[in-house]
Scaffold this active site. Structure first.
Site, PDB file in Angstrom:
ATOM      1  N   LYS A 266       0.899  -1.171   0.000  1.00 26.89           N
ATOM      2  CA  LYS A 266       0.000   0.000   0.000  1.00 26.89           C
ATOM      3  C   LYS A 266       0.930   1.211   0.000  1.00 26.89           C
ATOM      4  CE  LYS A 266      -1.431   3.028   2.008  1.00 26.89           C
ATOM      5  NZ  LYS A 266      -1.092   4.420   1.638  1.00 26.89           N
TER       6      LYS A 266
ATOM      7  N   CYS B  87      14.516  11.062   5.958  1.00 32.70           N
ATOM      8  CA  CYS B  87      14.507  10.646   7.362  1.00 32.70           C
ATOM      9  C   CYS B  87      15.915  10.671   7.937  1.00 32.70           C
ATOM     10  CB  CYS B  87      13.917   9.259   7.503  1.00 32.70           C
ATOM     11  SG  CYS B  87      14.925   8.032   6.670  1.00 32.70           S
TER      12      CYS B  87
HETATM   13  P1  NAD Z   1       2.900   9.168   7.021  1.00 35.01           P
HETATM   14  O1  NAD Z   1       3.074   8.516   8.337  1.00 35.01           O
HETATM   15  O2  NAD Z   1       1.960  10.308   6.898  1.00 35.01           O
HETATM   16  O3  NAD Z   1       2.406   8.088   5.914  1.00 35.01           O
HETATM   17  C1  NAD Z   1       3.077   6.865   5.734  1.00 35.01           C
HETATM   18  C2  NAD Z   1       2.079   5.821   5.219  1.00 35.01           C
HETATM   19  O4  NAD Z   1       1.085   5.592   6.226  1.00 35.01           O
HETATM   20  C3  NAD Z   1       1.353   6.229   3.956  1.00 35.01           C
HETATM   21  O5  NAD Z   1       1.257   5.095   3.124  1.00 35.01           O
HETATM   22  C4  NAD Z   1      -0.023   6.663   4.455  1.00 35.01           C
HETATM   23  O6  NAD Z   1      -1.053   6.440   3.541  1.00 35.01           O
HETATM   24  C5  NAD Z   1      -0.224   5.793   5.689  1.00 35.01           C
HETATM   25  N1  NAD Z   1      -1.023   6.464   6.726  1.00 35.01           N
HETATM   26  C6  NAD Z   1      -1.092   7.795   6.986  1.00 35.01           C
HETATM   27  N2  NAD Z   1      -1.893   8.021   8.058  1.00 35.01           N
HETATM   28  C7  NAD Z   1      -2.326   6.820   8.485  1.00 35.01           C
HETATM   29  C8  NAD Z   1      -3.166   6.401   9.560  1.00 35.01           C
HETATM   30  N3  NAD Z   1      -3.716   7.267  10.396  1.00 35.01           N
HETATM   31  N4  NAD Z   1      -3.404   5.072   9.703  1.00 35.01           N
HETATM   32  C9  NAD Z   1      -2.853   4.177   8.876  1.00 35.01           C
HETATM   33  N5  NAD Z   1      -2.039   4.530   7.833  1.00 35.01           N
HETATM   34  C10 NAD Z   1      -1.774   5.827   7.631  1.00 35.01           C
HETATM   35  O7  NAD Z   1       4.376   9.574   6.526  1.00 35.01           O
HETATM   36  P2  NAD Z   1       4.805  10.432   5.256  1.00 35.01           P
HETATM   37  O8  NAD Z   1       4.436  11.858   5.489  1.00 35.01           O
HETATM   38  O9  NAD Z   1       4.360   9.779   4.010  1.00 35.01           O
HETATM   39  O10 NAD Z   1       6.399  10.280   5.327  1.00 35.01           O
HETATM   40  C11 NAD Z   1       7.237  11.120   6.058  1.00 35.01           C
HETATM   41  C12 NAD Z   1       7.608  10.513   7.402  1.00 35.01           C
HETATM   42  O11 NAD Z   1       8.244   9.248   7.193  1.00 35.01           O
HETATM   43  C13 NAD Z   1       8.615  11.344   8.182  1.00 35.01           C
HETATM   44  O12 NAD Z   1       8.240  11.354   9.528  1.00 35.01           O
HETATM   45  C14 NAD Z   1       9.928  10.590   7.990  1.00 35.01           C
HETATM   46  O13 NAD Z   1      10.884  10.781   9.008  1.00 35.01           O
HETATM   47  C15 NAD Z   1       9.443   9.187   7.963  1.00 35.01           C
HETATM   48  N6  NAD Z   1      10.408   8.311   7.314  1.00 35.01           N
HETATM   49  C16 NAD Z   1      11.147   7.482   8.105  1.00 35.01           C
HETATM   50  C17 NAD Z   1      12.088   6.666   7.528  1.00 35.01           C
HETATM   51  C18 NAD Z   1      12.916   5.744   8.377  1.00 35.01           C
HETATM   52  O14 NAD Z   1      13.586   4.881   7.816  1.00 35.01           O
HETATM   53  N7  NAD Z   1      12.921   5.864   9.689  1.00 35.01           N
HETATM   54  C19 NAD Z   1      12.290   6.680   6.148  1.00 35.01           C
HETATM   55  C20 NAD Z   1      11.504   7.543   5.368  1.00 35.01           C
HETATM   56  C21 NAD Z   1      10.557   8.353   5.969  1.00 35.01           C
END
Ligand code: NAD
Length: 496
Positions: free
Chosen positions: A173, A281
């Protein structure tokens, strides 16, 4: 207008859903594609097909599974620039940076092609007289991946190639903000000879993820995204008796010692703080200057201030726009908080806009000095092109600051002293440490090892840890009789 398809049982199809999400160009917020949200019955079908495909895929010889990965990495390399340009258009990343996103994913596929040697079990002969014990590694079943917007090629490629190479099947997803890139990856995977049902892709947000997380046929969940969502997914997945690895947000510090090479420090900090508009990240968002190195802050600010945001195909652009108007509003409100809380804003990108693209999600490079640990710009992940500069007197103080931070994704130290570097690497409570390397993302023969609030789970992404995450170990204790003699029943637990 392109309508993004889903992938179920090897077929690319348009969802029957009436619910649509707009995919936009972050440079001007024009709609570039429509993304139908997968319906409940489509999600059910994707899981059922993955479950069915598992019955045969798990029996496919490991060398044949590896050959799919070899063909896949070849196709990914051949289409490297096409994928990068799709990626640039939907994320706003510069073309060069987008190519890096694709390349770091290809490296994981190369590693997945090496799956056989990573899936070897262990054997001990004669654990008791004429009894041998050996272990074998077997796949779990249907695995799920939920990915973020900021690496739409690399992060899906962290997940499904490793899971599938181990003999699992997969439901992905992807982020609803940039789904065309993962669909291109899927197209090439099918072209590489992946049988139907091995990889399935459904779309949506919270509701679709929750449906997947509750499903009893999903055995393992890999998530990458923000902290609140990561915590929710880890709790829900484990409550539903699934294995989970959830990679979350970050606040990465770089510690600058006064004996470091100044030019190298400044250039490294420019790229690692505002590159990709700070939406990595592993971006350096806090620079901790020890002692006299703080004298370099004005020069650093000047260098960062010269980086020009621009369009994805502008070769002079240092970075592009933020992903969405919401992301921009969040970053601007944090910049304002930084000013209100008394940090000194040496470079202010909050008014930046690109001529002709005024509706885009632009924020210019921003540098704060005099930042303290109680300020919101220090405590929150900004995820924008903003660097916070802090000052301390000693390495011990820098270490204490980094260790008190709730995140533990990445950190780096710049120094000419082996002793200082060794002290830092041993004592810092962060999972990935760079020594004179600003963004220490390990290559895939290691694993991506964030700690603390940057990761929930036990086993990390790619490398040997991913093999363990996506498999079960079975141990077999075996004896073959070669005579008729028998010493009667064994009434103890000991082997004899
Ligand atoms: P996000 O948490 O908003 O979304 C990530 C995924 O979760 C998406 O597929 C989204 O559709 C889904 N999602 C969003 N809200 C949800 C909910 N309430 N319930 C279930 N699923 C949900 O993150 P983003 O804005 O897409 O990405 C940025 C974030 O990701 C930053 O915080 C970044 O630090 C983090 N990140 C971490 C790493 C790591 O390796 N630690 C790597 C890349 C990004």
């Amino acid at each position: 207008m392109q309508t993004i398809q889903q992938l179920i049982n090897g077929q690319f199809e348009t969802s029957q859903s009436k619910e649509m999400i707009d995919v936009t160009n972050p440079a001007n917020n024009e709609v570039i594609a429509k993304l139908p949200v997968s319906t409940e019955s489509e999600i059910e079908r994707a899981i059922a097909c993955a479950k069915e495909a598992f019955k045969t895929w798990k029996k496919v010889p490991v060398s044949e599974r590896a050959r799919v990965m070899l063909r896949y990495q070849h196709l990914l390399k051949e289409h490297h620039d096409d994928i990068a340009s799709i990626l640039s258009k939907e994320t706003g990343k510069t073309f060069e940076d987008a190519k890096g996103d694709v390349w770091r994913g290809i490296e994981v596929v190369e590693q997945a092609a090496n799956v056989a040697s990573m899936m070897m079990g262990e054997t001990v002969e004669n654990v008791a007289t004429d009894i041998d014990t050996y272990s074998m590694i077997q796949p779990l079943g249907v695995c799920l991946g939920i990915t973020p917007f900021n690496f739409p090629a690399m992060i899906p490629l962290w997940m499904f190639p490793m899971a599938v190479a181990c003999g699992n099947t997969f439901v992905l997803k992807p982020s609803e903000q940039d789904p065309a890139t993962p669909m291109k990856l899927a197209e090439l995977f099918i072209e590489a000879g992946a049988p139907a049902g091995i990889l399935n892709i459904v779309h949506g947000g919270k509701d679709q993820v929750n449906h997947l997380l509750e499903h009893e046929d999903i055995k393992a969940v890999s998530f990458v995204g923000s902290v609140p969502v990561g915590q929710h997914i880890y709790r829900t997945a484990t409550k539903n008796m699934k294995r989970a690895q959830c990679f979350a947000g970050a606040k990465n510090h770089s510690v600058i010692m006064p004996d470091a090479n100044k030019e190298k420090v400044l250039n490294n900090l420019v790229g690692s703080s505002v590159g990709a508009a700070g939406q990595r990240c592993m971006a350096i968002s806090v620079a901790v200057f020890v002692g006299d190195s703080a004298n370099w802050i004005p020069e650093l600010a000047e260098k960062i201030g010269k980086v020009k945001p621009g369009l994805w195909d502008d070769k002079n652009a240092g970075f592009g726009p933020l992903i969405s108007p919401q992301a921009k509003a969040r970053v601007l409100s944090l910049i304002q908080k930084g000013k209100d809380e008394g940090a000194s804003c040496l470079v202010d990108g909050s008014e930046f806009t690109l001529e002709g693209y005024e509706n885009g999600n632009w924020v210019g490079p921003t540098v704060f000095a005099g930042v303290t640990a109680n300020m919101a710009i220090y405590q929150e992940e900004i995820f924008g092109p903003v660097l916070c500069c802090m000052q301390v007197d000693t390495l011990e103080e820098a270490l204490a600051l980094v260790n008190a931070n709730p995140y533990g994704n990445g950190t780096s130290i710049f120094t000419a002293s082996g002793a200082a570097a060794r002290y830092y690497q041993s004592n810092v409570e962060v999972g990935q440490v760079g020594i004179n390397v600003p963004i220490p993302v390990p290559l895939p023969f290691f694993s991506f090892t964030g700690w603390k609030n940057s990761f929930y789970g036990d086993l990390h992404a790619y490398g040997k840890q991913a093999i363990r995450f996506y498999t079960e170990t079975k141990t077999i204790t075996a004896r073959w009789f070669d005579d008729e003699s028998d010493s009667g029943p064994n009434m103890t637990i000991n082997l004899r």
